[in-house]
Structure formats: C-alpha cells, structure tokens
Design a protein around this motif. Sequence first.
Motif, PDB file in Angstrom:
ATOM      1  N   LEU A  39     -74.497 -37.607 -84.979  1.00 55.16           N
ATOM      2  CA  LEU A  39     -73.484 -38.135 -84.075  1.00 55.16           C
ATOM      3  C   LEU A  39     -74.047 -39.255 -83.208  1.00 55.16           C
ATOM      4  O   LEU A  39     -73.433 -40.318 -83.070  1.00 55.16           O
ATOM      5  N   ALA A  43     -72.975 -43.150 -83.174  1.00 50.42           N
ATOM      6  CA  ALA A  43     -72.429 -43.754 -81.954  1.00 50.42           C
ATOM      7  C   ALA A  43     -73.220 -44.981 -81.513  1.00 50.42           C
ATOM      8  O   ALA A  43     -72.643 -45.941 -80.998  1.00 50.42           O
ATOM      9  N   GLU A  53     -65.530 -42.807 -83.772  1.00 50.52           N
ATOM     10  CA  GLU A  53     -64.633 -42.252 -82.765  1.00 50.52           C
ATOM     11  C   GLU A  53     -63.911 -41.011 -83.306  1.00 50.52           C
ATOM     12  O   GLU A  53     -63.801 -39.996 -82.615  1.00 50.52           O
ATOM     13  N   TRP A  55     -64.924 -38.879 -85.504  1.00 55.31           N
ATOM     14  CA  TRP A  55     -65.815 -37.721 -85.585  1.00 55.31           C
ATOM     15  C   TRP A  55     -66.259 -37.233 -84.216  1.00 55.31           C
ATOM     16  O   TRP A  55     -66.467 -36.036 -84.027  1.00 55.31           O
ATOM     17  N   CYS A  56     -66.344 -38.116 -83.242  1.00 57.67           N
ATOM     18  CA  CYS A  56     -66.608 -37.652 -81.870  1.00 57.67           C
ATOM     19  C   CYS A  56     -65.444 -36.793 -81.387  1.00 57.67           C
ATOM     20  O   CYS A  56     -65.654 -35.738 -80.763  1.00 57.67           O
ATOM     21  N   GLY A  60     -65.606 -32.915 -80.432  1.00 60.01           N
ATOM     22  CA  GLY A  60     -65.191 -32.561 -79.079  1.00 60.01           C
ATOM     23  C   GLY A  60     -64.033 -31.583 -79.022  1.00 60.01           C
ATOM     24  O   GLY A  60     -63.886 -30.828 -78.063  1.00 60.01           O
ATOM     25  N   ALA A  73     -70.503 -35.077 -77.590  1.00 63.69           N
ATOM     26  CA  ALA A  73     -69.323 -35.814 -78.050  1.00 63.69           C
ATOM     27  C   ALA A  73     -68.794 -36.709 -76.935  1.00 63.69           C
ATOM     28  O   ALA A  73     -68.447 -37.874 -77.170  1.00 63.69           O
ATOM     29  N   CYS A  76     -71.206 -39.615 -76.492  1.00 62.50           N
ATOM     30  CA  CYS A  76     -71.075 -40.580 -77.591  1.00 62.50           C
ATOM     31  C   CYS A  76     -69.798 -41.406 -77.473  1.00 62.50           C
ATOM     32  O   CYS A  76     -69.792 -42.586 -77.833  1.00 62.50           O
ATOM     33  N   LEU A  77     -68.730 -40.814 -76.957  1.00 59.01           N
ATOM     34  CA  LEU A  77     -67.522 -41.613 -76.702  1.00 59.01           C
ATOM     35  C   LEU A  77     -67.815 -42.685 -75.653  1.00 59.01           C
ATOM     36  O   LEU A  77     -67.303 -43.804 -75.745  1.00 59.01           O
ATOM     37  N   SER A  91     -59.013 -40.368 -77.412  1.00 58.57           N
ATOM     38  CA  SER A  91     -60.424 -40.274 -77.051  1.00 58.57           C
ATOM     39  C   SER A  91     -60.620 -40.301 -75.537  1.00 58.57           C
ATOM     40  O   SER A  91     -61.444 -39.551 -75.004  1.00 58.57           O
TER      41      SER A  91
END
Length: 127
Positions: A39, A43, A53, A55-56, A60, A73, A76-77, A91
């Motif tokens: 992840l 990212a 995005e 997969w985050c 999450g 998560a 990473c966003l 997101s």
Amino acid sequence: MHSHLIFHNPAALPHDVVVGVLERALADRAHQPDAADALVGSALNDDDREFVEHWCVQVGMRAVSGSPLLGLAGLCLGHIARRFGQLSDESVALVRSLATRAEVDPSDVDGRALDGFDDVRSFLHLW
C-alpha cells in the motif's frame, strides 16, 4: 537496549501483485506486513491515482478494528492528496472518518490516520 526505527520506502508493485497481497491481508492478518509495504509503495510511487485510491478505500473500509492497515490507509490517502492534488469525495469522507475514529479510540485506528487527514486538508485546501 535501544531500538532504531529504519525508514523504508517500498517500491510500487505490479497491480495484480498489490491486489493479491491486499486481499490476502484483508482475509488473514498474518499478511498485514506485506500489505503495508504494497500500500505504501503504491501510494508513494504508483502513477495510477485511481487504482491506488481505490485500494486505500478498500483497505480503509474492510480492515478490522485494530488493524494497523486502517491508520495506514488514511495516511496513504494523504500521500495521494499530496502527490496528485485530488481525491474522490468517498476518499475524503473515509479519511475524515478514520481520523475521527483514531481520536476517539487509538486502539481502533492508529494515529497515522490523523496525519493523513492533516495532509488531505492541507493539500486539498479543505476546511
């Protein structure tokens, strides 16, 4: 005895590998360390914003309470917001929710979600 944290910046992996690693980690917590690398590497280094995005958000929304992947998560966003200057409304809502959960109960979602939310607010000029 001192422990030293070592900064590790994982590389982006091929999408099919990322999907496999994340799905395994969501089904079995034993695979979470590999998922974290996948992840973060995505990212920070993958140029396909929509894939990363997505997969985050999946992580999450699907990781269990207390999983370190929840805070990650959110973080990473924040990286995605910094790198690309945009996030979907879904997101943004998720990173806000994860940060709120982290404030209420850090054993549910760790504080990295708060850092991600700060990045989203800063780089997307929200609130």
